[in-house]
Motif scaffolding. Structure first.
Motif, PDB file in Angstrom:
ATOM      1  N   LEU A 171     -95.956  52.031  16.298  1.00  0.00           N
ATOM      2  CA  LEU A 171     -96.434  51.016  17.237  1.00  0.00           C
ATOM      3  C   LEU A 171     -97.255  51.657  18.343  1.00  0.00           C
ATOM      4  O   LEU A 171     -98.249  51.116  18.809  1.00  0.00           O
ATOM      5  CB  LEU A 171     -95.263  50.271  17.888  1.00  0.00           C
ATOM      6  CG  LEU A 171     -94.324  49.447  17.030  1.00  0.00           C
ATOM      7  CD1 LEU A 171     -93.288  48.742  17.897  1.00  0.00           C
ATOM      8  CD2 LEU A 171     -95.094  48.421  16.244  1.00  0.00           C
ATOM      9  N   GLU A 194     -91.383  52.667  15.571  1.00  0.00           N
ATOM     10  CA  GLU A 194     -91.744  52.492  16.980  1.00  0.00           C
ATOM     11  C   GLU A 194     -92.816  53.506  17.390  1.00  0.00           C
ATOM     12  O   GLU A 194     -93.713  53.190  18.164  1.00  0.00           O
ATOM     13  CB  GLU A 194     -90.517  52.602  17.879  1.00  0.00           C
ATOM     14  CG  GLU A 194     -90.779  51.912  19.202  1.00  0.00           C
ATOM     15  CD  GLU A 194     -89.554  51.783  20.085  1.00  0.00           C
ATOM     16  OE1 GLU A 194     -88.468  52.237  19.686  1.00  0.00           O
ATOM     17  OE2 GLU A 194     -89.702  51.240  21.186  1.00  0.00           O
ATOM     18  N   TYR A 253     -99.165  43.055  26.017  1.00  0.00           N
ATOM     19  CA  TYR A 253     -99.340  41.599  25.997  1.00  0.00           C
ATOM     20  C   TYR A 253     -98.777  40.981  27.277  1.00  0.00           C
ATOM     21  O   TYR A 253     -97.681  41.329  27.718  1.00  0.00           O
ATOM     22  CB  TYR A 253     -98.635  40.989  24.785  1.00  0.00           C
ATOM     23  CG  TYR A 253     -99.310  41.297  23.480  1.00  0.00           C
ATOM     24  CD1 TYR A 253    -100.528  40.709  23.157  1.00  0.00           C
ATOM     25  CD2 TYR A 253     -98.744  42.181  22.573  1.00  0.00           C
ATOM     26  CE1 TYR A 253    -101.158  40.993  21.957  1.00  0.00           C
ATOM     27  CE2 TYR A 253     -99.355  42.470  21.368  1.00  0.00           C
ATOM     28  CZ  TYR A 253    -100.567  41.871  21.068  1.00  0.00           C
ATOM     29  OH  TYR A 253    -101.184  42.150  19.877  1.00  0.00           O
ATOM     30  N   GLU A 307     -96.023  43.846  10.039  1.00  0.00           N
ATOM     31  CA  GLU A 307     -96.283  42.867  11.101  1.00  0.00           C
ATOM     32  C   GLU A 307     -96.065  43.501  12.481  1.00  0.00           C
ATOM     33  O   GLU A 307     -96.852  43.291  13.407  1.00  0.00           O
ATOM     34  CB  GLU A 307     -95.373  41.649  10.922  1.00  0.00           C
ATOM     35  CG  GLU A 307     -95.614  40.508  11.898  1.00  0.00           C
ATOM     36  CD  GLU A 307     -96.883  39.705  11.612  1.00  0.00           C
ATOM     37  OE1 GLU A 307     -97.566  40.000  10.613  1.00  0.00           O
ATOM     38  OE2 GLU A 307     -97.196  38.800  12.396  1.00  0.00           O
ATOM     39  N   ASN A 308     -95.017  44.309  12.609  1.00  0.00           N
ATOM     40  CA  ASN A 308     -94.753  45.013  13.871  1.00  0.00           C
ATOM     41  C   ASN A 308     -95.949  45.853  14.284  1.00  0.00           C
ATOM     42  O   ASN A 308     -96.416  45.776  15.424  1.00  0.00           O
ATOM     43  CB  ASN A 308     -93.532  45.931  13.703  1.00  0.00           C
ATOM     44  CG  ASN A 308     -92.239  45.273  14.144  1.00  0.00           C
ATOM     45  OD1 ASN A 308     -91.871  45.348  15.303  1.00  0.00           O
ATOM     46  ND2 ASN A 308     -91.577  44.609  13.230  1.00  0.00           N
ATOM     47  N   ASN A 332     -86.903  49.645  20.540  1.00  0.00           N
ATOM     48  CA  ASN A 332     -87.373  48.351  20.973  1.00  0.00           C
ATOM     49  C   ASN A 332     -88.380  47.868  19.949  1.00  0.00           C
ATOM     50  O   ASN A 332     -89.546  48.229  20.003  1.00  0.00           O
ATOM     51  CB  ASN A 332     -88.063  48.536  22.337  1.00  0.00           C
ATOM     52  CG  ASN A 332     -87.486  47.612  23.373  1.00  0.00           C
ATOM     53  OD1 ASN A 332     -87.058  46.510  23.067  1.00  0.00           O
ATOM     54  ND2 ASN A 332     -87.494  48.061  24.605  1.00  0.00           N
ATOM     55  N   VAL A 333     -87.906  47.072  18.978  1.00  0.00           N
ATOM     56  CA  VAL A 333     -88.791  46.616  17.910  1.00  0.00           C
ATOM     57  C   VAL A 333     -88.524  45.142  17.635  1.00  0.00           C
ATOM     58  O   VAL A 333     -87.576  44.575  18.168  1.00  0.00           O
ATOM     59  CB  VAL A 333     -88.579  47.425  16.610  1.00  0.00           C
ATOM     60  CG1 VAL A 333     -89.159  48.816  16.741  1.00  0.00           C
ATOM     61  CG2 VAL A 333     -87.095  47.491  16.269  1.00  0.00           C
ATOM     62  N   MET A 334     -89.372  44.520  16.824  1.00  0.00           N
ATOM     63  CA  MET A 334     -89.171  43.124  16.472  1.00  0.00           C
ATOM     64  C   MET A 334     -88.375  43.065  15.180  1.00  0.00           C
ATOM     65  O   MET A 334     -88.911  43.231  14.085  1.00  0.00           O
ATOM     66  CB  MET A 334     -90.534  42.433  16.305  1.00  0.00           C
ATOM     67  CG  MET A 334     -91.209  42.050  17.610  1.00  0.00           C
ATOM     68  SD  MET A 334     -91.750  43.438  18.613  1.00  0.00           S
ATOM     69  CE  MET A 334     -93.373  43.726  17.937  1.00  0.00           C
ATOM     70  N   ALA A 389     -86.834  40.774  13.279  1.00  0.00           N
ATOM     71  CA  ALA A 389     -86.978  39.808  12.182  1.00  0.00           C
ATOM     72  C   ALA A 389     -88.349  39.893  11.512  1.00  0.00           C
ATOM     73  O   ALA A 389     -88.643  39.115  10.623  1.00  0.00           O
ATOM     74  CB  ALA A 389     -86.718  38.398  12.686  1.00  0.00           C
ATOM     75  N   LEU A 390     -89.189  40.828  11.969  1.00  0.00           N
ATOM     76  CA  LEU A 390     -90.525  40.948  11.394  1.00  0.00           C
ATOM     77  C   LEU A 390     -90.629  42.214  10.552  1.00  0.00           C
ATOM     78  O   LEU A 390     -89.893  43.174  10.756  1.00  0.00           O
ATOM     79  CB  LEU A 390     -91.579  40.972  12.510  1.00  0.00           C
ATOM     80  CG  LEU A 390     -91.560  39.770  13.462  1.00  0.00           C
ATOM     81  CD1 LEU A 390     -92.635  39.917  14.516  1.00  0.00           C
ATOM     82  CD2 LEU A 390     -91.747  38.475  12.700  1.00  0.00           C
ATOM     83  N   LEU A 407     -99.118  43.845  15.116  1.00  0.00           N
ATOM     84  CA  LEU A 407     -99.076  43.234  16.451  1.00  0.00           C
ATOM     85  C   LEU A 407     -99.488  44.237  17.528  1.00  0.00           C
ATOM     86  O   LEU A 407    -100.184  43.895  18.482  1.00  0.00           O
ATOM     87  CB  LEU A 407     -97.670  42.699  16.752  1.00  0.00           C
ATOM     88  CG  LEU A 407     -97.308  41.365  16.099  1.00  0.00           C
ATOM     89  CD1 LEU A 407     -95.822  41.078  16.253  1.00  0.00           C
ATOM     90  CD2 LEU A 407     -98.125  40.233  16.694  1.00  0.00           C
ATOM     91  N   ASP A 464     -88.099  43.937   6.669  1.00  0.00           N
ATOM     92  CA  ASP A 464     -87.852  43.590   8.070  1.00  0.00           C
ATOM     93  C   ASP A 464     -87.208  44.768   8.792  1.00  0.00           C
ATOM     94  O   ASP A 464     -86.383  45.489   8.221  1.00  0.00           O
ATOM     95  CB  ASP A 464     -86.916  42.376   8.158  1.00  0.00           C
ATOM     96  CG  ASP A 464     -87.624  41.102   7.724  1.00  0.00           C
ATOM     97  OD1 ASP A 464     -88.840  41.165   7.478  1.00  0.00           O
ATOM     98  OD2 ASP A 464     -86.956  40.061   7.624  1.00  0.00           O
ATOM     99  N   GLU A 479     -89.166  37.706  19.292  1.00  0.00           N
ATOM    100  CA  GLU A 479     -88.318  38.771  18.780  1.00  0.00           C
ATOM    101  C   GLU A 479     -87.994  39.822  19.836  1.00  0.00           C
ATOM    102  O   GLU A 479     -86.897  40.342  19.881  1.00  0.00           O
ATOM    103  CB  GLU A 479     -88.995  39.446  17.583  1.00  0.00           C
ATOM    104  CG  GLU A 479     -88.950  38.628  16.320  1.00  0.00           C
ATOM    105  CD  GLU A 479     -87.520  38.338  15.921  1.00  0.00           C
ATOM    106  OE1 GLU A 479     -86.725  39.286  15.855  1.00  0.00           O
ATOM    107  OE2 GLU A 479     -87.205  37.155  15.687  1.00  0.00           O
ATOM    108  N   ASN A 480     -88.968  40.184  20.658  1.00  0.00           N
ATOM    109  CA  ASN A 480     -88.714  41.245  21.641  1.00  0.00           C
ATOM    110  C   ASN A 480     -89.766  41.231  22.758  1.00  0.00           C
ATOM    111  O   ASN A 480     -90.841  41.800  22.628  1.00  0.00           O
ATOM    112  CB  ASN A 480     -88.714  42.605  20.940  1.00  0.00           C
ATOM    113  CG  ASN A 480     -88.161  43.700  21.826  1.00  0.00           C
ATOM    114  OD1 ASN A 480     -88.230  43.619  23.050  1.00  0.00           O
ATOM    115  ND2 ASN A 480     -87.609  44.721  21.218  1.00  0.00           N
TER     116      ASN A 480
END
Lengths: 341, 238
Positions: free
Chosen positions: B150, B147, A211, B99-100, B90-92, B94-95, B103, B134, A201-202
């Motif tokens: 995160l 973000e 990571y 979940e973001n 800057n994120v994911m 589709a999640l 992670l 999402d 995804e990114n």
């Protein structure tokens, strides 16, 4: 999470047991075996592309490598157990080196496609030139465009005389596919798998969270290659000959089409796409009215235009739309599940 | 005396003939809140990218807690316990929100601990109602907030934020201010920002960049009152 995981495993086992029991009544096991092998090959690309975002144009290279490594080591060893293991391990090792080169070199997208494509081409060209008697590894002559025939095929571990072929080979391949499928399921539920999806995804965000993106992509790439190598080894046992056409670009392109048609980002999609299209190709091969590559091209175009997410996700949403009045209250959860197949 | 958590010495970044960052000496104490301001092209973002490892400086050194990190990759710097938020979200996509954030936490904690911390941050940032949605379906302000989540969930000791208030509504900015103040309890925070109103509401010490170099560094009130700053920043040709 754990309860849904258990349900997932039980569902997989029940459905695959039924399929393994029923399918041989509809289609000959000789054809079924190769469909199962292609399903495994499709799954290998579906894993790294659909969940890792790594579009590899050279999955056929790993398929071919697995087949050749099996054939060469089977001739030298004369028993099939170790060659099967070598086919997986050496293929994964090769991919580990290739992947490390690409991912630590910060190559992305199109360059990755080009490199994997070129590696496939190099292997194809190289194997084709090995017709002379000087090209041999141990007792095995590489044989150039004629390939390698006459190697020890799959046997009961420890007993080289007890061959596994015909119906038995089908059951072994089918069970192997189920095991690989369950391992992939487990991998995707693990932290490693969830992080891989995050990287898909990114990449920048995952790197900024600490990571090591290059290392993780390399490992995932190698796992995918190992599965393709296993499929290749089974293919060698099925065909009882390995030839350079295993490395052909047509084969590579076909794997990509399987994934697109079946549904990228699902575990089941690439398997269904592979088996379905391979069977279609087999049926078309029995008539001479129309060229079968034309039909394959048409199928791809139709899917890209009308079912861009692929067969399995489309059926999934259709099923949910018909059942799903009650499920509508939680749309987010529903979408997530559709994506993870 | 408080520990210096971030230091740059003679940091210089050139792009061809352009010197985007010019011999910057910068020091940040632990649990300090520092804002970097300056007009467009002043070199704030280049400085930010050099510190976070997204760019490798042409010359000079970057130290974090006394350790030289010049030329490290972003993931190595983040692994030290540095939280980074880039300029564009800057994120994911589709999640889900959960979940973001999970992670981000998983990098530093085991599975169960990561889940507990993710739940905790979701509650603190009032993301509960959208936790299963999402990211791609969220509004800009919510994405910015996720973000920040995160960054916060990893429990960093140094937080680097590039334009966190860009394009956000007043309510979102207020909420953001609270979160950032919470962060300064355990971390030093560097904010690169354009929005002067946001700077006034949050800043203590401000570093002003101009043409790649540090123009002045002082308390926000004195910086705002300074004639030179007003001239370069507001373009007043006095």
């Amino acid at each position: 999470m754990t309860r849904s995981a258990t349900r997932d495993v039980i569902m997989t086992l029940v459905v695959s047991a039924i399929l393994i029991a029923v399918m041989p009544m509809l289609v000959g096991t000789y054809t079924l075996t190769v469909l199962v092998i292609y399903g495994m090959l499709g799954l290998s690309l579906g894993l790294i592309w659909g969940f890792g975002g790594i579009l590899c144009f050279g999955q056929a290279a790993f398929f071919g490598l697995g087949a050749y490594i099996y054939a060469i080591s089977a001739i030298n060893i004369g028993e099939s157990t170790l060659p099967m293991i070598l086919a997986v391990a050496l293929t994964a090792g090769f991919a580990l080196l290739l992947g490390a080169m690409m991912f630590y070199g910060r190559l992305t997208d199109v360059y990755l496609g080009v490199i994997t494509l070129v590696v496939t081409l190099i292997l194809f060209k190289f194997i084709n030139t090995t017709a002379g008697p000087q090209y041999k590894i141990g007792d095995a002559r590489l044989g150039g465009f004629n390939g390698i025939p006459g190697f020890q095929t799959l046997n009961v571990p420890g007993d080289p005389g007890a061959y596994i072929w015909g119906d038995a080979l089908f059951y072994v391949c089918a069970v192997a596919l189920v095991i690989v499928f369950l391992l992939v399921t487990w991998l995707l539920r693990s932290s490693f798998g969830r992080i891989a999806v995050g990287i898909r995804e990114n990449e920048t965000r995952m790197a900024l969270m600490g990571y090591d993106v290059a290392a993780r992509k390399t490992v995932l790439f190698a796992i995918g290659a190992g599965i393709a190598g296993l499929a290749g080894a089974f293919f060698a046992n099925w065909a009882e000959i390995v030839t350079p056409t295993l490395f052909s670009l047509g084969q590579s392109a076909e794997i990509i089409i399987w994934c697109i048609v079946g549904g990228l980002g699902t575990r089941l999609g690439p398997i269904v796409g592979a088996a379905g299209l391979a069977y279609l190709k087999f049926m078309l091969g029995q008539q001479s009215m129309i060229d079968n590559t034309l039909i394959m091209g048409l199928v791809l175009v139709i899917f890209v235009l009308f079912l861009p997410r692929g067969l399995v996700p489309a059926i999934g949403s259709l099923w949910q739309a018909s059942v799903g009045r009650t499920a509508r209250r939680r749309p987010a959860r529903r979408m997530r599940r559709a994506r993870h197949g | 005396m408080a520990e210096t958590v971030l230091e740059t010495a003679g940091l210089t970044m050139r792009f061809g003939g352009v010197t985007a960052s010019d011999n910057v000496d910068f020091k940040l104490q632990s649990r300090e809140l520092r804002c970097l301001i300056g007009p467009n092209g002043a070199g704030k973002s280049t400085f930010f990218k050099c510190v976070t490892g997204l760019l490798t400086p042409s010359e000079g050194h970057v130290f974090m807690r006394g350790q030289e990190v010049t030329g490290w990759h972003p993931h190595q710097i983040a692994s030290l316990g540095v939280g980074i938020k880039t300029q564009t979200p800057n994120v994911m996509d589709a999640l889900s929100v959960h979940e973001n954030i999970w992670l981000a936490a998983r990098r530093f904690f085991d599975v169960a601990e990561a889940r507990a911390r993710a739940d905790d941050v979701i509650e603190r940032l009032a993301l509960g109602p959208i936790a299963r949605t999402d990211l791609g379906q969220l509004a800009h302000g919510e994405r910015q907030r996720v973000e920040l989540g995160l960054v916060a969930v990893a429990d960093p000791w140094l937080v680097l934020l590039d334009e966190p208030a860009a394009g956000m509504s007043a309510t979102d900015v207020d909420r953001m201010t609270t979160i950032i103040h919470e962060m300064t309890r355990s971390a030093a925070v560097v904010i690169v920002e354009h929005d002067m109103q946001f700077i006034r509401s949050i800043a203590e010490t401000v570093t002003v960049f101009h043409q790649g170099a540090v123009l002045m560094e002082d308390h926000v009130d004195r910086v705002m009152a300074d004639e030179t700053v007003r001239r370069v920043y507001l373009g007043k040709n006095a």
